[in-house]
Write a protein that holds these residues in place. Structure first.
Motif, PDB file in Angstrom:
ATOM      1  N   ASP A  57       0.832  -1.338  -0.344  1.00 29.52           N
ATOM      2  CA  ASP A  57       0.439  -0.013  -0.025  1.00 29.52           C
ATOM      3  C   ASP A  57       0.964   1.587   0.531  1.00 29.52           C
ATOM      4  O   ASP A  57       0.828   2.079  -0.683  1.00 29.52           O
ATOM      5  CB  ASP A  57      -0.876  -0.081   1.222  1.00 29.52           C
ATOM      6  N   GLN A  58       1.966   0.904   0.419  1.00 24.12           N
ATOM      7  CA  GLN A  58       3.021   2.637   0.588  1.00 24.12           C
ATOM      8  C   GLN A  58       3.634   2.632  -1.054  1.00 24.12           C
ATOM      9  O   GLN A  58       3.717   3.777  -1.246  1.00 24.12           O
ATOM     10  CB  GLN A  58       3.892   1.789   1.965  1.00 24.12           C
ATOM     11  N   VAL A  59       4.133   1.554  -1.332  1.00 26.85           N
ATOM     12  CA  VAL A  59       4.780   1.795  -2.343  1.00 26.85           C
ATOM     13  C   VAL A  59       3.573   2.791  -3.211  1.00 26.85           C
ATOM     14  O   VAL A  59       3.735   3.195  -4.077  1.00 26.85           O
ATOM     15  CB  VAL A  59       5.007   0.337  -2.891  1.00 26.85           C
ATOM     16  N   ILE A  60       2.478   1.528  -3.078  1.00 30.60           N
ATOM     17  CA  ILE A  60       1.592   1.928  -4.346  1.00 30.60           C
ATOM     18  C   ILE A  60       0.821   3.918  -4.087  1.00 30.60           C
ATOM     19  O   ILE A  60       0.784   4.941  -5.154  1.00 30.60           O
ATOM     20  CB  ILE A  60      -0.139   1.078  -4.266  1.00 30.60           C
ATOM     21  N   VAL A  64       7.422   6.836   1.613  1.00 34.18           N
ATOM     22  CA  VAL A  64       8.676   6.149   1.940  1.00 34.18           C
ATOM     23  C   VAL A  64       8.148   4.339   3.035  1.00 34.18           C
ATOM     24  O   VAL A  64       7.127   4.801   3.700  1.00 34.18           O
ATOM     25  CB  VAL A  64       9.233   6.684   3.032  1.00 34.18           C
ATOM     26  N   TYR A  65       8.558   3.738   1.858  1.00 40.41           N
ATOM     27  CA  TYR A  65       8.152   2.806   2.561  1.00 40.41           C
ATOM     28  C   TYR A  65       8.807   1.783   3.749  1.00 40.41           C
ATOM     29  O   TYR A  65       9.354   0.509   3.376  1.00 40.41           O
ATOM     30  CB  TYR A  65       7.624   1.351   1.540  1.00 40.41           C
ATOM     31  N   GLU A  66      11.010   2.186   3.591  1.00 42.25           N
ATOM     32  CA  GLU A  66      11.626   2.001   4.385  1.00 42.25           C
ATOM     33  C   GLU A  66      11.122   1.416   5.571  1.00 42.25           C
ATOM     34  O   GLU A  66      11.469  -0.664   6.044  1.00 42.25           O
ATOM     35  CB  GLU A  66      13.061   2.767   4.036  1.00 42.25           C
ATOM     36  N   GLN A  70      11.381  -3.285   6.843  1.00 42.54           N
ATOM     37  CA  GLN A  70      12.704  -3.630   7.628  1.00 42.54           C
ATOM     38  C   GLN A  70      11.723  -4.429   8.231  1.00 42.54           C
ATOM     39  O   GLN A  70      11.350  -5.161   9.109  1.00 42.54           O
ATOM     40  CB  GLN A  70      12.776  -2.186   7.793  1.00 42.54           C
ATOM     41  N   ASP A  71      10.102  -4.287   8.538  1.00 41.83           N
ATOM     42  CA  ASP A  71       9.268  -4.918   9.893  1.00 41.83           C
ATOM     43  C   ASP A  71       9.400  -6.583   9.048  1.00 41.83           C
ATOM     44  O   ASP A  71       9.329  -6.983   9.827  1.00 41.83           O
ATOM     45  CB  ASP A  71       7.305  -3.787   9.533  1.00 41.83           C
ATOM     46  N   VAL A  72       8.918  -6.352   7.397  1.00 37.51           N
ATOM     47  CA  VAL A  72       8.698  -7.454   7.205  1.00 37.51           C
ATOM     48  C   VAL A  72       9.941  -8.716   7.373  1.00 37.51           C
ATOM     49  O   VAL A  72      10.562  -9.645   7.814  1.00 37.51           O
ATOM     50  CB  VAL A  72       8.625  -7.209   5.805  1.00 37.51           C
ATOM     51  N   VAL A  73      11.163  -7.694   7.488  1.00 33.84           N
ATOM     52  CA  VAL A  73      12.668  -9.194   7.198  1.00 33.84           C
ATOM     53  C   VAL A  73      12.165  -8.690   9.020  1.00 33.84           C
ATOM     54  O   VAL A  73      13.154  -9.995   9.331  1.00 33.84           O
ATOM     55  CB  VAL A  73      13.513  -7.139   6.621  1.00 33.84           C
ATOM     56  N   ALA A  74      11.687  -8.096   9.952  1.00 32.15           N
ATOM     57  CA  ALA A  74      12.395  -8.300  10.948  1.00 32.15           C
ATOM     58  C   ALA A  74      11.741  -9.282  11.602  1.00 32.15           C
ATOM     59  O   ALA A  74      12.482 -10.204  12.461  1.00 32.15           O
ATOM     60  CB  ALA A  74      12.180  -6.905  11.712  1.00 32.15           C
ATOM     61  N   ARG A  75      10.123 -10.131  11.025  1.00 34.58           N
ATOM     62  CA  ARG A  75       9.473 -10.948  11.678  1.00 34.58           C
ATOM     63  C   ARG A  75      10.747 -12.114  10.644  1.00 34.58           C
ATOM     64  O   ARG A  75      10.680 -13.537  11.613  1.00 34.58           O
ATOM     65  CB  ARG A  75       8.565 -10.850  10.840  1.00 34.58           C
ATOM     66  N   TYR A  76      11.062 -12.043   9.911  1.00 35.71           N
ATOM     67  CA  TYR A  76      12.059 -13.589   9.627  1.00 35.71           C
ATOM     68  C   TYR A  76      13.240 -13.147   9.766  1.00 35.71           C
ATOM     69  O   TYR A  76      13.785 -14.477  10.355  1.00 35.71           O
ATOM     70  CB  TYR A  76      12.365 -13.250   7.560  1.00 35.71           C
ATOM     71  N   ALA A  77      14.221 -11.851  10.416  1.00 41.16           N
ATOM     72  CA  ALA A  77      15.999 -12.172  11.379  1.00 41.16           C
ATOM     73  C   ALA A  77      15.157 -12.980  12.348  1.00 41.16           C
ATOM     74  O   ALA A  77      16.594 -13.739  12.844  1.00 41.16           O
ATOM     75  CB  ALA A  77      15.755 -10.786  10.951  1.00 41.16           C
ATOM     76  N   GLU A  78      14.204 -12.774  13.011  1.00 41.87           N
ATOM     77  CA  GLU A  78      13.858 -12.922  14.463  1.00 41.87           C
ATOM     78  C   GLU A  78      13.921 -15.124  14.255  1.00 41.87           C
ATOM     79  O   GLU A  78      14.509 -15.470  15.164  1.00 41.87           O
ATOM     80  CB  GLU A  78      12.516 -13.114  15.012  1.00 41.87           C
ATOM     81  N   ILE A  79      12.766 -14.914  13.485  1.00 48.32           N
ATOM     82  CA  ILE A  79      12.917 -16.825  12.938  1.00 48.32           C
ATOM     83  C   ILE A  79      14.733 -16.975  12.188  1.00 48.32           C
ATOM     84  O   ILE A  79      15.368 -18.715  13.307  1.00 48.32           O
ATOM     85  CB  ILE A  79      12.108 -17.078  11.999  1.00 48.32           C
ATOM     86  N   VAL A  80      15.440 -16.448  11.695  1.00 45.55           N
ATOM     87  CA  VAL A  80      17.073 -16.688  11.165  1.00 45.55           C
ATOM     88  C   VAL A  80      18.011 -16.896  12.220  1.00 45.55           C
ATOM     89  O   VAL A  80      18.659 -17.976  12.237  1.00 45.55           O
ATOM     90  CB  VAL A  80      16.782 -15.704   9.966  1.00 45.55           C
ATOM     91  N   THR A  81      17.349 -16.239  12.958  1.00 45.10           N
ATOM     92  CA  THR A  81      18.803 -16.263  14.379  1.00 45.10           C
ATOM     93  C   THR A  81      17.630 -17.091  15.181  1.00 45.10           C
ATOM     94  O   THR A  81      19.148 -17.569  15.588  1.00 45.10           O
ATOM     95  CB  THR A  81      18.409 -14.707  14.669  1.00 45.10           C
ATOM     96  N   TYR A  82      17.065 -17.178  15.213  1.00 46.46           N
ATOM     97  CA  TYR A  82      16.885 -17.973  16.717  1.00 46.46           C
ATOM     98  C   TYR A  82      16.867 -19.209  16.448  1.00 46.46           C
ATOM     99  O   TYR A  82      17.886 -20.481  16.809  1.00 46.46           O
ATOM    100  CB  TYR A  82      14.842 -18.089  17.121  1.00 46.46           C
ATOM    101  N   LEU A  83      16.708 -19.914  14.983  1.00 49.74           N
ATOM    102  CA  LEU A  83      17.263 -21.374  13.950  1.00 49.74           C
ATOM    103  C   LEU A  83      18.796 -21.812  14.045  1.00 49.74           C
ATOM    104  O   LEU A  83      19.206 -22.214  13.055  1.00 49.74           O
ATOM    105  CB  LEU A  83      16.285 -21.158  12.842  1.00 49.74           C
ATOM    106  N   LYS A  96      15.280  -9.904  -2.608  1.00 49.73           N
ATOM    107  CA  LYS A  96      13.996 -10.244  -3.353  1.00 49.73           C
ATOM    108  C   LYS A  96      12.885  -9.356  -3.036  1.00 49.73           C
ATOM    109  O   LYS A  96      11.923  -9.467  -4.344  1.00 49.73           O
ATOM    110  CB  LYS A  96      13.680 -12.122  -2.881  1.00 49.73           C
ATOM    111  N   LEU A  97      13.084  -9.338  -1.797  1.00 43.75           N
ATOM    112  CA  LEU A  97      11.776  -8.219  -1.677  1.00 43.75           C
ATOM    113  C   LEU A  97      12.146  -6.730  -2.881  1.00 43.75           C
ATOM    114  O   LEU A  97      10.979  -6.104  -2.488  1.00 43.75           O
ATOM    115  CB  LEU A  97      11.561  -7.575  -0.143  1.00 43.75           C
TER     116      LEU A  97
END
Length: 451
Positions: A57-60, A64-66, A70-83, A96-97
């Motif tokens: 929605d922000q891109v459309i 400013v969507y940075e 980063q909120d999306v990346v942070a969700r994966y960062a938490e999982i990747v770091t834990y694992l 890819k995003l």
């Protein structure tokens, strides 16, 4: 070969990934894994898909969507770091995003589909990396590589028949295959998402294409219950249910399994098992083509809101050849599908979902009905709920309708409409949406008095 699908709650955190890893590795027949995007970690949390929609929605809107990215990346960062996965996994997700934003930023519909699909797509890569790290060789398989060919309508993909033959070739692979749910690729090589319940649809398509021996759908409930467990304290637990019964209940608001997701496995007669990721040793609920009849005529009760009724009155309507066809052609001209059409000799109603009468469609339809059908009266009744009583045993049991209507009357619920299909697998009641929950609870008490 089993195909296993894990919903968003099953993949919401690193801890949940560990549970999924143990489930997959515990059974060598679990050869194909279909994943959703990470869901809520707690009640107030935001699903990854919703974060991606906000980003789109922000891109459309040329905002400013940075921060949203980063909120999306942070969700994966938490999982990747834990694992304790390699940092390259996370860098690839962010890259890819950004690539999808750059590729589709000038086409709003394609951008929305591409970013929404990223939730499942990137989660499949994380899952494949985690399984391999823990000793279960696994490969990420993109939907285009798998052969998930779909129609080219953004947000409303439909699988193409030739996809099933391509999917079958995956049986030749020896490692565990991890496929993202929710989307496929059109022949024009566009990313196209399925409608709601998309990961369930993907899992069902993959199970049918591979002619799997079982499709296990892992979620956050131990089994399918006779009624929404948020409405009654001790709902009846269903150990076995037929495709027909589940289809009716899913259509009527059951959130466990999306109604469109059943069609592929029904056609191939692939048995489905609904299981709990947090309690994988429990038997769950089996969805099968046929089940042994029992003494319980009703299997489940469900309700859904958001309906309206277009009511027509015309004297001697029943003698006018083609009246019903003409009415439905008017709806077809506006691209509207109907849910039910109860009728009498001088009147007829068409039940629709309210969301379909937007963007001026309501006014155009009513005008055409008055002008082309010459009715005495036409009006719209809003705020309707459909309450469904479902069970294969209803056809063999006398008095089901009497018991249901008595229960609703005793609860003070006014019945606006009654409809029953020719198969007698379900009976539907139209009520005011404010009474939907009361109707479900009163029906549950009537048919499951000891629960």
């Amino acid at each position: 070969m089993k195909v296993v699908k894990f919903g968003g709650s099953s993949l919401a955190s690193g801890e949940q990934f560990e549970k999924v890893g143990r489930i997959v590795s515990s059974d060598p027949d679990r050869r194909v894994v279909v994943v959703s995007a990470p869901g809520k970690r707690f009640d107030e949390d935001i699903k990854t898909t919703d974060l991606l929609i906000r980003l789109a929605d922000q891109v459309i809107a040329n905002e400013v969507y940075e921060d949203a990215l980063q909120d999306v990346v942070a969700r994966y960062a938490e999982i990747v770091t834990y694992l304790e996965l390699e940092e390259a996994v996370l860098k690839d997700i962010e890259q890819k995003l950004r690539e999808r934003i750059d590729t589709y930023r000038h086409d709003d519909d394609r951008l929305m589909d591409a970013l929404k699909a990223s939730g499942e797509n990137e989660n499949a890569k994380v899952m494949a990396a985690y399984l391999t790290k823990t000793g279960t060789p696994a490969s990420y398989v993109s939907p285009d590589e798998a052969g998930m060919l779909v129609t080219d309508e953004p947000g409303n993909a439909r699988i193409l028949p030739e996809a099933y033959g391509q999917l079958y070739r995956l049986r030749q692979r020896k490692e565990v295959l991890v496929i993202p749910g929710f989307f496929g690729y059109s022949k024009e090589n566009n990313i196209v998402t399925f409608p709601r319940g998309g990961s369930d649809i993907t899992g069902s398509i993959v199970a049918a294409g591979l002619e799997a021996s079982m499709y296990e759908n892992f979620t956050d409930v131990d089994s399918v219950y006779s009624v929404n467990p948020n409405l009654v304290e001790h709902p009846h637990e269903m150990k076995e249910i037929t495709y027909r019964e589940m289809r009716e209940l899913a259509y009527s608001g059951f959130g466990v399994f999306h109604d469109e997701a059943l069609l592929p496995v029904v056609e191939k007669k692939v048995p489905v098992c609904i299981k709990n990721t947090n309690h994988p040793d429990l038997p769950g609920t089996m969805i099968v083509a046929e089940r042994i009849p029992d003494e319980v005529p009703v299997q489940g009760i469900a309700s859904d809101t958001g309906f309206l009724s277009i009511n027509l009155t015309k004297y001697l309507m029943n003698r006018e050849v083609g009246f019903g066809r003409h009415l439905l052609e008017i709806l077809e001209g506006e691209g509207i599908s109907f849910e039910h059409t109860p009728s009498g000799i001088d009147n007829m109603s068409v039940i629709l979902r309210e969301e379909q009468l937007e963007n001026g469609k309501e006014e155009r339809i009513l005008t055409r009905i008055r002008q082309e059908l010459n009715v005495e009266d036409v009006n719209i009744e809003r705020n309707l709920a459909m309450v469904m009583v479902v069970g294969e045993g209803m056809a063999r049991t006398v008095g089901v309708a009497s018991k249901a209507t008595a229960a609703l009357a005793d609860a003070g619920v006014n019945i606006k409409m009654i409809n029953q299909g020719s198969s007698e697998t379900s009976m539907m009641f139209g009520v005011d949406d404010q009474h939907a929950d009361l109707a479900v609870k009163s029906l549950h008490q009537a048919f499951f008095p000891d629960k």
